[in-house]
Structure formats: C-alpha cells, structure tokens
Write an enzyme that holds these catalytic residues in place. Structure first.
Site, PDB file in Angstrom:
ATOM      1  N   MET A  89      75.919  93.524  35.291  1.00  0.00           N
ATOM      2  CA  MET A  89      75.780  92.258  34.583  1.00  0.00           C
ATOM      3  C   MET A  89      74.347  91.722  34.575  1.00  0.00           C
ATOM      4  O   MET A  89      74.110  90.526  34.459  1.00  0.00           O
ATOM      5  CB  MET A  89      76.755  91.227  35.150  1.00  0.00           C
ATOM      6  CG  MET A  89      78.215  91.669  35.076  1.00  0.00           C
ATOM      7  SD  MET A  89      78.760  92.219  33.420  1.00  0.00           S
ATOM      8  CE  MET A  89      79.046  90.612  32.659  1.00  0.00           C
ATOM      9  N   ARG A  90      73.400  92.632  34.665  1.00  0.00           N
ATOM     10  CA  ARG A  90      71.995  92.234  34.672  1.00  0.00           C
ATOM     11  C   ARG A  90      71.296  92.969  33.526  1.00  0.00           C
ATOM     12  O   ARG A  90      71.576  94.143  33.290  1.00  0.00           O
ATOM     13  CB  ARG A  90      71.405  92.655  36.013  1.00  0.00           C
ATOM     14  CG  ARG A  90      70.109  92.034  36.385  1.00  0.00           C
ATOM     15  CD  ARG A  90      69.820  92.346  37.856  1.00  0.00           C
ATOM     16  NE  ARG A  90      70.729  91.622  38.726  1.00  0.00           N
ATOM     17  CZ  ARG A  90      70.573  90.347  39.067  1.00  0.00           C
ATOM     18  NH1 ARG A  90      69.548  89.659  38.628  1.00  0.00           N
ATOM     19  NH2 ARG A  90      71.441  89.758  39.857  1.00  0.00           N
ATOM     20  N   LEU A  92      68.553  95.019  31.768  1.00  0.00           N
ATOM     21  CA  LEU A  92      67.485  95.946  32.152  1.00  0.00           C
ATOM     22  C   LEU A  92      66.233  95.606  31.344  1.00  0.00           C
ATOM     23  O   LEU A  92      66.335  95.234  30.169  1.00  0.00           O
ATOM     24  CB  LEU A  92      67.925  97.387  31.877  1.00  0.00           C
ATOM     25  CG  LEU A  92      69.114  97.867  32.722  1.00  0.00           C
ATOM     26  CD1 LEU A  92      69.639  99.198  32.199  1.00  0.00           C
ATOM     27  CD2 LEU A  92      68.730  97.978  34.200  1.00  0.00           C
ATOM     28  N   ASN A 106      76.450 102.198  27.937  1.00  0.00           N
ATOM     29  CA  ASN A 106      77.117 101.005  28.472  1.00  0.00           C
ATOM     30  C   ASN A 106      78.500 100.928  27.853  1.00  0.00           C
ATOM     31  O   ASN A 106      78.720 101.413  26.743  1.00  0.00           O
ATOM     32  CB  ASN A 106      76.313  99.761  28.083  1.00  0.00           C
ATOM     33  CG  ASN A 106      76.943  98.464  28.579  1.00  0.00           C
ATOM     34  OD1 ASN A 106      77.408  98.395  29.727  1.00  0.00           O
ATOM     35  ND2 ASN A 106      76.981  97.449  27.731  1.00  0.00           N
ATOM     36  N   HIS A 108      81.138  97.994  26.636  1.00  0.00           N
ATOM     37  CA  HIS A 108      81.141  96.562  26.314  1.00  0.00           C
ATOM     38  C   HIS A 108      82.527  96.186  25.795  1.00  0.00           C
ATOM     39  O   HIS A 108      83.085  96.896  24.955  1.00  0.00           O
ATOM     40  CB  HIS A 108      80.064  96.269  25.265  1.00  0.00           C
ATOM     41  CG  HIS A 108      79.986  94.825  24.906  1.00  0.00           C
ATOM     42  ND1 HIS A 108      79.430  93.888  25.747  1.00  0.00           N
ATOM     43  CD2 HIS A 108      80.442  94.144  23.828  1.00  0.00           C
ATOM     44  CE1 HIS A 108      79.534  92.691  25.188  1.00  0.00           C
ATOM     45  NE2 HIS A 108      80.154  92.820  24.021  1.00  0.00           N
ATOM     46  N   SER A 135      83.731  99.130  23.298  1.00  0.00           N
ATOM     47  CA  SER A 135      82.778 100.050  22.683  1.00  0.00           C
ATOM     48  C   SER A 135      81.906 100.683  23.754  1.00  0.00           C
ATOM     49  O   SER A 135      81.474 100.002  24.689  1.00  0.00           O
ATOM     50  CB  SER A 135      81.844  99.301  21.720  1.00  0.00           C
ATOM     51  OG  SER A 135      82.565  98.535  20.779  1.00  0.00           O
ATOM     52  N   GLU A 142      67.676  96.046  22.662  1.00  0.00           N
ATOM     53  CA  GLU A 142      68.483  94.966  22.070  1.00  0.00           C
ATOM     54  C   GLU A 142      69.821  94.875  22.788  1.00  0.00           C
ATOM     55  O   GLU A 142      70.571  95.868  22.847  1.00  0.00           O
ATOM     56  CB  GLU A 142      68.711  95.247  20.574  1.00  0.00           C
ATOM     57  CG  GLU A 142      69.317  94.054  19.856  1.00  0.00           C
ATOM     58  CD  GLU A 142      70.015  94.443  18.544  1.00  0.00           C
ATOM     59  OE1 GLU A 142      70.902  93.686  18.119  1.00  0.00           O
ATOM     60  OE2 GLU A 142      69.684  95.509  17.984  1.00  0.00           O
ATOM     61  N   ASP A 144      73.365  94.949  23.847  1.00  0.00           N
ATOM     62  CA  ASP A 144      74.592  95.454  23.234  1.00  0.00           C
ATOM     63  C   ASP A 144      74.355  95.954  21.806  1.00  0.00           C
ATOM     64  O   ASP A 144      75.255  95.914  20.971  1.00  0.00           O
ATOM     65  CB  ASP A 144      75.697  94.385  23.255  1.00  0.00           C
ATOM     66  CG  ASP A 144      76.027  93.926  24.675  1.00  0.00           C
ATOM     67  OD1 ASP A 144      75.981  94.782  25.593  1.00  0.00           O
ATOM     68  OD2 ASP A 144      76.322  92.732  24.870  1.00  0.00           O
TER      69      ASP A 144
HETATM   70  C1  GAR Z   1      84.541  95.571  31.925  1.00  0.00           C
HETATM   71  O1  GAR Z   1      85.513  94.949  31.111  1.00  0.00           O
HETATM   72  C2  GAR Z   1      83.294  95.851  31.108  1.00  0.00           C
HETATM   73  O2  GAR Z   1      83.568  96.225  29.777  1.00  0.00           O
HETATM   74  C3  GAR Z   1      82.600  94.521  31.144  1.00  0.00           C
HETATM   75  O3  GAR Z   1      82.811  94.030  32.450  1.00  0.00           O
HETATM   76  C4  GAR Z   1      84.017  94.592  32.976  1.00  0.00           C
HETATM   77  C5  GAR Z   1      83.690  95.281  34.274  1.00  0.00           C
HETATM   78  O4  GAR Z   1      84.864  95.676  34.952  1.00  0.00           O
HETATM   79  N1  GAR Z   1      81.214  94.663  30.857  1.00  0.00           N
HETATM   80  C6  GAR Z   1      80.466  93.711  30.327  1.00  0.00           C
HETATM   81  O5  GAR Z   1      80.896  92.605  30.028  1.00  0.00           O
HETATM   82  C7  GAR Z   1      79.020  94.094  30.107  1.00  0.00           C
HETATM   83  N2  GAR Z   1      78.274  92.995  29.562  1.00  0.00           N
HETATM   84  P1  GAR Z   1      84.805  96.803  36.078  1.00  0.00           P
HETATM   85  O6  GAR Z   1      83.751  96.373  37.080  1.00  0.00           O
HETATM   86  O7  GAR Z   1      86.171  96.793  36.686  1.00  0.00           O
HETATM   87  O8  GAR Z   1      84.452  98.100  35.401  1.00  0.00           O
END
Ligand code: GAR
Length: 187
Positions: A89-90, A92, A106, A108, A135, A142, A144
């Site tokens: 959640m950081r 890069l 990634n 998303h 996705s 940029e 996502d």
């Molecule tokens: C997942 O739903 C992933 O798609 C989302 O966070 C969750 C992580 O769950 N990612 C984002 O929102 C990226 N910006 P997890 O730690 O159980 O994999």
C-alpha cells in the site's frame, strides 16, 4: 525458474496464492523473498513459517530513496528477477520503477481503467455498476496505469456492501494472480 519477490503490507492472501501457485509442478517461478513495509503484517509470519526468506522494515525515519535502496538490496541479494505487489500500500518512486522497468506487476481490485486508487468497491457500488472485479497490470510511474495483463469480473448483487463485494472479488484475485504471473514469466 524465475525468482519472484513479493511486496506486501498486510494480510497477504494474494501472496499466499502466489506461493501456492509456485508449488504447482511446472510452475515457471519460485518465491525468493517476501518483503513488507509493515513488520507486523500477518503475511510475513505466514511466509516465514513456510521457510520463505522475509524482509521487514518500516520506512519510518528514512528518506524514500534510502528506504527503497534497502528493499532493492534485499531483493537483489535473494536473486529476485521480477516483483509482484500483493496489497503493497505504498507508492514506489519513479526511480525504483525505472530500475525494475517491465519487471513489476500489481493486482488491483477494480476493472481498470476504472477506479484507480483506493475504495474501489465502494465507488463501483456507488456508481451503480453491474460488475466489479480485479486486474493484474504492469507497474509504471502512473498509479494503477500500466498495461493490463488480465482481469476477472464478478457481478455486483443487490444489497452488496464494499465488504461483501471485496470478498467476492478477492476469491477471483487468488485465482487470477498466480495464473497471470505464471503466464507473464513464461513469455
Ligand atoms: C487485495 O484486494 C488487493 O487487490 C488490494 O489489497 C488487497 C490486499 O489483500 N490491493 C490494493 O488495493 C492495491 N492498491 P491481501 O493482503 O490479502 O492480498
């Protein structure tokens, strides 16, 4: 086989799905390192319990470039060739993305290009969308915004909340991510 590094910030369920995918006979990748910016991330303990190398360090008190150099060094010392972000959640930095250009993916939780950023499920419900989804995309500077490698779609049902929709999408994430990473690394 390709050595994959996975970056997480929390639960790590997608990381687990990737590890399990790596154990399927014929998998083109193995997981060489799981790294987290949150030393308390639940996924780290799970990975360590599986005998996977882990790197845990909070960026607190460090300049972003210095923090990322440490992650970079950890990845390289484990021979990592490709990186999968799994609930990392950081953001890069451009410099980090440039150093690994084309070698970071990634997952998303939306049907990109819709709903980049946070609160994707609430926004899809609020908009009255018929479907949500997830996705897998190449990471670029940029947010996502890189090329989409694969998507899964799920219906949005009457009475759905962000949480119920997130659960339905997450089940698809766990199937999609290992499949797309394997395909990406077999290219
Ligand atoms: C997942 O739903 C992933 O798609 C989302 O966070 C969750 C992580 O769950 N990612 C984002 O929102 C990226 N910006 P997890 O730690 O159980 O994999």
């Amino acid at each position: 086989t390709h050595k994959l590094g996975i970056l997480i910030s929390g639960r790590g369920s997608n990381m687990q799905a990737l590890v399990e995918g790596s154990r399927v006979p014929g998998s083109p990748y193995s997981v060489a390192l799981v790294a987290s910016d949150k030393p308390e991330a639940a996924g780290l303990a799970w990975a360590a319990g599986q005998g996977i190398a882990t790197f845990a360090r909070s960026p607190k008190g460090l300049a972003k470039a210095d923090y990322e150099s440490q992650i970079d060094a950890a990845l390289r010392s484990h021979g990592v060739e490709a990186i999968a972000l799994a609930g990392y959640m950081r953001l890069l930095s451009d410099a980090f993305v440039a150093r690994w250009r084309g070698h970071i993916v990634n997952i998303h939780p939306s049907l990109l290009p819709n709903y980049k950023g946070l609160d994707t499920h609430a926004r899809a419900i609020e908009a009255g969308d018929s479907h949500g989804g997830c996705s897998v995309h190449i990471v670029t500077e940029e947010l996502d915004g890189g090329a989409v490698l694969g998507q899964s779609k799920v219906p949005i049902l009457p009475g759905d909340t962000a949480d119920t929709l997130a659960q339905r999408v997450l089940a698809e994430e766990h199937k999609l991510y290992p499949r797309i990473v394997a395909q990406w690394l077999s290219r």
